[in-house]
Design an enzyme around this catalytic site. Structure first.
Site, PDB file in Angstrom:
ATOM      1  N   ASP A 132       0.878  -1.149   0.000  1.00 42.42           N
ATOM      2  CA  ASP A 132       0.000   0.000   0.000  1.00 42.42           C
ATOM      3  C   ASP A 132       0.938   1.227   0.000  1.00 42.42           C
ATOM      4  OD1 ASP A 132      -2.271   1.691   1.213  1.00 42.42           O
ATOM      5  OD2 ASP A 132      -0.798   1.659   2.802  1.00 42.42           O
TER       6      ASP A 132
HETATM    7  P1  ADP Z   1      -3.331   3.912  -0.208  1.00 43.57           P
HETATM    8  O1  ADP Z   1      -3.980   2.670  -0.678  1.00 43.57           O
HETATM    9  O2  ADP Z   1      -2.236   4.351  -1.090  1.00 43.57           O
HETATM   10  O3  ADP Z   1      -2.915   3.867   1.232  1.00 43.57           O
HETATM   11  P2  ADP Z   1      -5.862   4.968   0.397  1.00 43.57           P
HETATM   12  O4  ADP Z   1      -6.653   3.863  -0.198  1.00 43.57           O
HETATM   13  O5  ADP Z   1      -5.689   4.997   1.830  1.00 43.57           O
HETATM   14  O6  ADP Z   1      -4.435   5.045  -0.320  1.00 43.57           O
HETATM   15  O7  ADP Z   1      -6.536   6.290  -0.084  1.00 43.57           O
HETATM   16  C1  ADP Z   1      -6.870   6.349  -1.414  1.00 43.57           C
HETATM   17  C2  ADP Z   1      -7.331   7.710  -1.774  1.00 43.57           C
HETATM   18  O8  ADP Z   1      -8.599   7.929  -1.159  1.00 43.57           O
HETATM   19  C3  ADP Z   1      -6.437   8.797  -1.272  1.00 43.57           C
HETATM   20  O9  ADP Z   1      -5.409   9.066  -2.180  1.00 43.57           O
HETATM   21  C4  ADP Z   1      -7.414   9.935  -1.165  1.00 43.57           C
HETATM   22  O10 ADP Z   1      -7.592  10.541  -2.414  1.00 43.57           O
HETATM   23  C5  ADP Z   1      -8.708   9.262  -0.770  1.00 43.57           C
HETATM   24  N1  ADP Z   1      -8.943   9.285   0.670  1.00 43.57           N
HETATM   25  C6  ADP Z   1      -8.979   8.245   1.524  1.00 43.57           C
HETATM   26  N2  ADP Z   1      -9.268   8.648   2.770  1.00 43.57           N
HETATM   27  C7  ADP Z   1      -9.389   9.978   2.722  1.00 43.57           C
HETATM   28  C8  ADP Z   1      -9.667  10.991   3.689  1.00 43.57           C
HETATM   29  N3  ADP Z   1      -9.872  10.733   4.969  1.00 43.57           N
HETATM   30  N4  ADP Z   1      -9.726  12.257   3.240  1.00 43.57           N
HETATM   31  C9  ADP Z   1      -9.541  12.562   1.950  1.00 43.57           C
HETATM   32  N5  ADP Z   1      -9.260  11.664   1.005  1.00 43.57           N
HETATM   33  C10 ADP Z   1      -9.187  10.391   1.367  1.00 43.57           C
HETATM   34 MG    MG Z   2      -2.614   3.466   3.273  1.00 45.81          MG
END
Ligand code: ADP
Ligand code: MG
Length: 315
Positions: free
Chosen positions: A13
């Protein structure tokens, strides 16, 4: 440990695992009548209960006490929704704002930041896009070396992220990761791991977020970030990295391979010794006292050989 020794793919991730997950807000832009300050106010208020590193970062960078909010909802992999000042606020990526119409200027404006590898969080007020926040996350210094060591150990790294394709590509390029899956929702991460497993791969998944929990369970081995990670991710994982020390990752498969060698060696040795002792006892060469000693000496050798693992360091 046995499963770990067979891992051929490690899926990562991005936010919180390969990057610090403590980004800073570098710009706030308005594409509506709301001022940039108002947009920042809405964003911080909506995110104040957020567990996600991006949400926490917005509140931290905001620096003031956010306005009150109610009806807070978190949508994993997309963002948050809440009521602030009686207005419905959405903060997240384009998936979250799919119903709101996107203006061309917004796409162009945000595109510039996304192309530079930043994460853009869109803010909608009452289903109309108001503006966006630009966040830049820093790669952990140890990420690059860790990926390199994993590749040398014959494990293929794969990036699975909910982030934008461009942001994901720029991180993957910096880390020399060839396989990238962006815009992943939790179920997409799950599907990707399933596909690898159906192709005969053993998959290890490393993640920190609620959106990673299903993937952590699905993978043959799930590793959660114990420090920064959400409780659900740590619960779903088989191994928790207590200090989020990802530089220890290449050590894990190497140690488990070494451990399997030790186990096989111990089994062969003790079976061989017992077999030999039985033959010698049958032929009358080995008496009961010596027989007992040989049997116990065998156990001591096995324990000593296993204890060598405590001192084992990867070269
Ligand atoms: P990763 O898989 O790289 O850890 P996430 O799945 O956690 O990324 O988040 C994916 C996308 O969802 C982020 O890049 C953001 O655009 C959006 N996102 C997730 N949670 C939030 C939040 N609390 N506030 C704003 N955007 C969010
Ligand atoms: Mg993450």
């Amino acid at each position: 440990m046995e499963k770990l020794s067979k891992v051929s793919k490690i899926t990562f991730d991005k936010t919180g695992t390969l990057t610090y997950g403590t980004p800073t807000v570098t710009a706030v832009k308005s594409v509506s009548d709301y001022s940039e300050d108002e947009i920042y106010d809405f964003a911080a208020a909506a995110e104040q209960m957020s567990e996600h590193p991006l949400g926490k970062a917005i509140v931290k960078c905001y620096g003031k006490k956010p306005k009150e909010c109610s009806d807070f909802k978190m949508i994993p992999g997309e963002g948050v929704t809440a009521l602030v000042d009686g207005k419905g606020i959405r903060a997240g990526n384009l998936k979250l704002l799919k119903e709101t119409c996107l203006s061309k200027t917004l796409a162009e404006n945000a595109g510039k930041y996304i192309n530079q590898g930043n994460t853009v969080i869109y803010i909608a007020v009452e289903n109309t896009l108001a503006g966006f926040l630009v966040l830049s996350d820093t790669l952990r210094e140890e990420s690059k070396q860790m990926i390199q060591s994993l590749k040398e150990a014959g494990v293929e790294p794969v990036l699975l992220t909910g982030d934008h394709q461009k942001t994901a590509d720029s991180i993957a390029e910096a880390l020399n990761i060839q396989k990238v899956y962006a815009n992943c929702r939790p179920e997409d991460k799950l599907r990707c791991i399933d596909a690898y497993q159906k192709n005969g791969n053993s998959v290890c998944m490393i993640g920190d977020g609620i959106n990673d929990a299903p993937a952590l369970k699905k993978a043959n081995i799930g590793i959660g970030m114990g420090g920064i990670g959400s409780d659900i991710a740590v619960e779903a994982a088989d191994i928790a990295l207590v200090d989020d020390e990802i530089k220890e990752l290449p050590h894990l498969p190497a140690l488990s391979k070494r451990m399997m060698t030790t186990i096989k060696l111990n089994l062969t040795f003790s079976m061989g010794l017992n077999f030999l002792a039985i033959i010698l006892a049958i032929t009358g060469i080995l008496g009961p006292v010596i027989g007992t000693l040989v049997h116990n000496a065998g156990s001591v050798v096995v324990i000593l050989n296993s204890a060598l693992l405590l001192k084992w360091q990867q070269k």
